[in-house]
Scaffold this motif. Sequence first.
Motif, mmCIF file in Angstrom:
data_model
loop_
_atom_site.group_PDB
_atom_site.id
_atom_site.type_symbol
_atom_site.label_atom_id
_atom_site.label_comp_id
_atom_site.label_asym_id
_atom_site.label_seq_id
_atom_site.Cartn_x
_atom_site.Cartn_y
_atom_site.Cartn_z
ATOM 1 N N ALA A 108 -0.604 -6.529 4.728
ATOM 2 C CA ALA A 108 -1.855 -6.176 4.063
ATOM 3 C C ALA A 108 -1.580 -4.980 3.151
ATOM 4 O O ALA A 108 -0.785 -4.107 3.497
ATOM 5 C CB ALA A 108 -2.901 -5.816 5.100
ATOM 6 N N PRO A 109 -2.200 -4.932 1.981
ATOM 7 C CA PRO A 109 -2.001 -3.790 1.091
ATOM 8 C C PRO A 109 -2.244 -2.475 1.836
ATOM 9 O O PRO A 109 -3.169 -2.368 2.631
ATOM 10 C CB PRO A 109 -3.041 -4.012 -0.011
ATOM 11 N N GLY A 110 -1.392 -1.513 1.571
ATOM 12 C CA GLY A 110 -1.522 -0.216 2.229
ATOM 13 C C GLY A 110 -0.692 -0.097 3.501
ATOM 14 O O GLY A 110 -0.435 0.999 3.996
ATOM 15 N N GLN A 111 -0.250 -1.232 4.049
ATOM 16 C CA GLN A 111 0.539 -1.222 5.286
ATOM 17 C C GLN A 111 1.902 -0.553 5.059
ATOM 18 O O GLN A 111 2.584 -0.842 4.082
ATOM 19 C CB GLN A 111 0.747 -2.666 5.750
ATOM 20 N N LYS A 112 2.272 0.338 5.985
ATOM 21 C CA LYS A 112 3.581 0.989 5.885
ATOM 22 C C LYS A 112 4.633 0.136 6.603
ATOM 23 O O LYS A 112 4.401 -0.315 7.724
ATOM 24 C CB LYS A 112 3.494 2.364 6.546
ATOM 25 N N VAL A 113 5.739 -0.102 5.934
ATOM 26 C CA VAL A 113 6.779 -0.938 6.536
ATOM 27 C C VAL A 113 8.171 -0.364 6.270
ATOM 28 O O VAL A 113 8.356 0.428 5.348
ATOM 29 C CB VAL A 113 6.766 -2.386 5.979
ATOM 30 N N ALA A 114 9.089 -0.784 7.090
ATOM 31 C CA ALA A 114 10.491 -0.521 6.816
ATOM 32 C C ALA A 114 11.108 -1.854 6.418
ATOM 33 O O ALA A 114 10.853 -2.875 7.057
ATOM 34 C CB ALA A 114 11.188 0.028 8.044
ATOM 35 N N LEU A 115 11.870 -1.859 5.335
ATOM 36 C CA LEU A 115 12.539 -3.085 4.903
ATOM 37 C C LEU A 115 14.031 -2.834 4.920
ATOM 38 O O LEU A 115 14.490 -1.751 4.552
ATOM 39 C CB LEU A 115 12.119 -3.450 3.475
ATOM 40 N N TYR A 116 14.767 -3.868 5.330
ATOM 41 C CA TYR A 116 16.215 -3.715 5.367
ATOM 42 C C TYR A 116 16.824 -4.978 4.797
ATOM 43 O O TYR A 116 16.488 -6.091 5.232
ATOM 44 C CB TYR A 116 16.683 -3.520 6.814
ATOM 45 N N GLY A 117 17.681 -4.839 3.813
ATOM 46 C CA GLY A 117 18.265 -6.040 3.247
ATOM 47 C C GLY A 117 19.192 -5.730 2.094
ATOM 48 O O GLY A 117 19.502 -4.571 1.806
ATOM 49 N N LEU A 167 15.767 -10.528 -0.955
ATOM 50 C CA LEU A 167 15.416 -11.876 -0.523
ATOM 51 C C LEU A 167 15.464 -11.893 1.006
ATOM 52 O O LEU A 167 16.488 -11.548 1.600
ATOM 53 C CB LEU A 167 16.422 -12.871 -1.113
ATOM 54 N N HIS A 168 14.347 -12.278 1.615
ATOM 55 C CA HIS A 168 14.264 -12.322 3.080
ATOM 56 C C HIS A 168 14.739 -11.036 3.771
ATOM 57 O O HIS A 168 15.593 -11.093 4.652
ATOM 58 C CB HIS A 168 15.068 -13.504 3.635
ATOM 59 N N PRO A 169 14.232 -9.881 3.338
ATOM 60 C CA PRO A 169 14.649 -8.667 4.056
ATOM 61 C C PRO A 169 14.121 -8.670 5.488
ATOM 62 O O PRO A 169 13.094 -9.290 5.772
ATOM 63 C CB PRO A 169 13.998 -7.543 3.246
ATOM 64 N N GLU A 170 14.833 -7.993 6.386
ATOM 65 C CA GLU A 170 14.284 -7.730 7.721
ATOM 66 C C GLU A 170 13.161 -6.733 7.522
ATOM 67 O O GLU A 170 13.241 -5.861 6.654
ATOM 68 C CB GLU A 170 15.351 -7.100 8.619
ATOM 69 N N TYR A 171 12.109 -6.854 8.296
ATOM 70 C CA TYR A 171 11.042 -5.871 8.118
ATOM 71 C C TYR A 171 10.539 -5.408 9.475
ATOM 72 O O TYR A 171 10.682 -6.104 10.478
ATOM 73 C CB TYR A 171 9.878 -6.459 7.321
#
Length: 699
Positions: free
Chosen positions: A107-116, A130-134
């Motif tokens: 959802a917009p505003g959601q804080k995430v960590a992305l790894y890829g 492309l297809h990062p781990e989140y």
Amino acid sequence: MDLATSLTYIKGVGPARAAMLEAKGLSTVEDLLAYVPFRYEDRSNVKAVNELAPGEMATVIAEVRSASLSGFKRRNLGLFEASFTDRSRGILVGKWFHGGYLANVFAPGQKVALYGKVEFDSYAGQITMLHPEYEILTDDDDAVEAALHLGRVVPVYEAVAKISTRVLRAMVHRILESLPPVEDQLPEEVRLRLKLPDRWTAIKETHFPPQETDMRLLNAFRSQAQFRLIFEEFFWLECGVALKRSKARTMPGISFELTDGVREKVKAMLPFKPTGAQKRVLGEIAQDMKAPRPMNRLLQGDVGSGKTIVAAEAAVIAIENGYQVAVLAPTEILAAQHYFYFKQLLARLDYVVVQLTGSFTSREKGQLKKLIAGGLAHVAIGTHALLEKDVEFAKLGLAIVDEQHRFGVMQRFELLQKGVHPDVLVMTATPIPRTLALTLYGDLDVSVIDEMPPGRKPIVTKHVTADYAERIYSFLKTQIDEGRQAYVVYPVIEESETSAMKAAEKMHEHLSQEVFPGIAVGLMHGRLASDEKESTMERFKKGEIKILVSTTVIEVGVDVPNATVMVIEQAERFGLAQLHQLRGRVGRGAAQSYCILITERMSDTAKERIRTLVDTNDGFLIAEMDLKLRGPGEFFGTKQSGLPSLRVANILRDKEILEAARREALDFVSHPPSEEELRRAVAYIRDHWQRRYGLVTVG
Ligand code: ADP
Ligand code: MG
């Protein structure tokens, strides 16, 4: 807190989570510590979005700006795109094919960590992954928590129901912080010599590897810490097996005599000249039978290699010594087959062979039991029914168990209790890959028949699609005109025989009335009464029935050398080992035999199975492949298999560690550093490992 502490006492584990963990077999702190990460990510490279360089693996902490399933042209792919930004104001686009489900996550505003892996999409002019781990981050993550999940090598756990890897990671971390160092149980001499880290270090570093750990080693499960835990698990298992084996060797058993008279009888029974392999194997069995301890031998050999005749020879030795023989089979059909085979062979020696299966009436059973208890029956053949408590033998000397993998270790023991430590010969037609054999049957000695009876031609295997039916029929016709016989088999799906039975019935009607009106077509399935099954089999054996349409009840043990064609319908639904078993029903005589695999729609693994089967007749290769495709759990089907439930270790991946652990375990048990240390090990195995491994008689 200690290893035995229930997980319900851990902060963050309420009743709901406790139940989910429990369902996965995780109830204590020790259980959770054995639930090791299946993958690791190096998130030490945390970058701001505007610093990302194409080609690098990086971690980004960002916020969702917008997210959508992208443009109509691509909609059928369900390409989900989300854009992310952070304080650097750079923009990163994440893309997931078939990612529709992510609409609820990002959802917009959601804080995430992305790894890829960072890439540059030159067409759109975007920095992408492309297809990062989140991982979803929450606002109340304090600094300590955040440091657990980011900026380091991070363990990734398989989610337990709704408990995410993130929650598991925090739980494990909390436990490791409050748990006093756990004791090392591995013999010190072994640990030092192999330079293994101590147990506490190994546990901690498997869950939270130090920064300098080689990522490739970690993801191959070969860091020192992981190696130590895998080794340890195998070490105790193999110690248990070795103890069980050495205990079995000290039990008093029957010492059968091998006089010239006995040898004469064995010869008189044999309908043909045994192969070299059969002679060698019989020699091994005879040695065991002569020795004053119970035999525990596994007789391995590919389908059709002639195991049964060897078993019959062993039976003659026992009977000539005044003992009875039990033959245990996994299915009624196979029991019936053995019954006919043994009866025919042993009739020359005037032995009494009886059959006892579950489908007999209690009156019939009662009479048969009397024969067995009175010692009037020399050989009793049956299914599980033979194991029932009220089946008593007057003087059981030899138990032959066919298709061992369908019986558990426990059942083998039930049988042992029926005699005063009778000799046990286990036959298996599913060749078992060596690594598994070591683990499963480590307490058994192994004999292998590695030679086929003379004059056998390799079976020709062909794969066709269902629209080839007409050609297959005309091929069947030519074979039958040449005096041969054929099987047409339908798969039994998911325990229920009903649909296979219906398919078989329909095909029987179609073949007998429309395709082959002048030819005798028989029908066989599990729902037929046992005398019907018997008479159908008997007529097929005599060659009165030319084509036998059947469900998989004929999978094992049927022996009609004149049958040269095996047609397997819906072959994509069968497992590899099962297909090989079925194919083994033909190619039992001198004539060229054929196996025709008919498929409809196939998955990739089904294609692989069919290809393997077309390419090779070698049962060991097929078993290895089967194990690879299905994994050890499913390979043996059920819990009954007696396959130990390993936690950290994986039999396929960790073969060489298993072999090392086995050598060390054998050495430790046969030359313990001290009696005291051996006693400690036995006690430890009994307390911790026995139930899981089914090592019933350890110590
Ligand atoms: P398995 O149980 O290993 O699948 P069987 O014992 O059923 O194999 O033997 C397969 C077939 O080969 C049977 O028809 C059997 O009578 C025959 N057979 C076994 N050994 C020999 C031999 N040495 N020479 C000729 N035929 C044999
Ligand atoms: Mg057999």
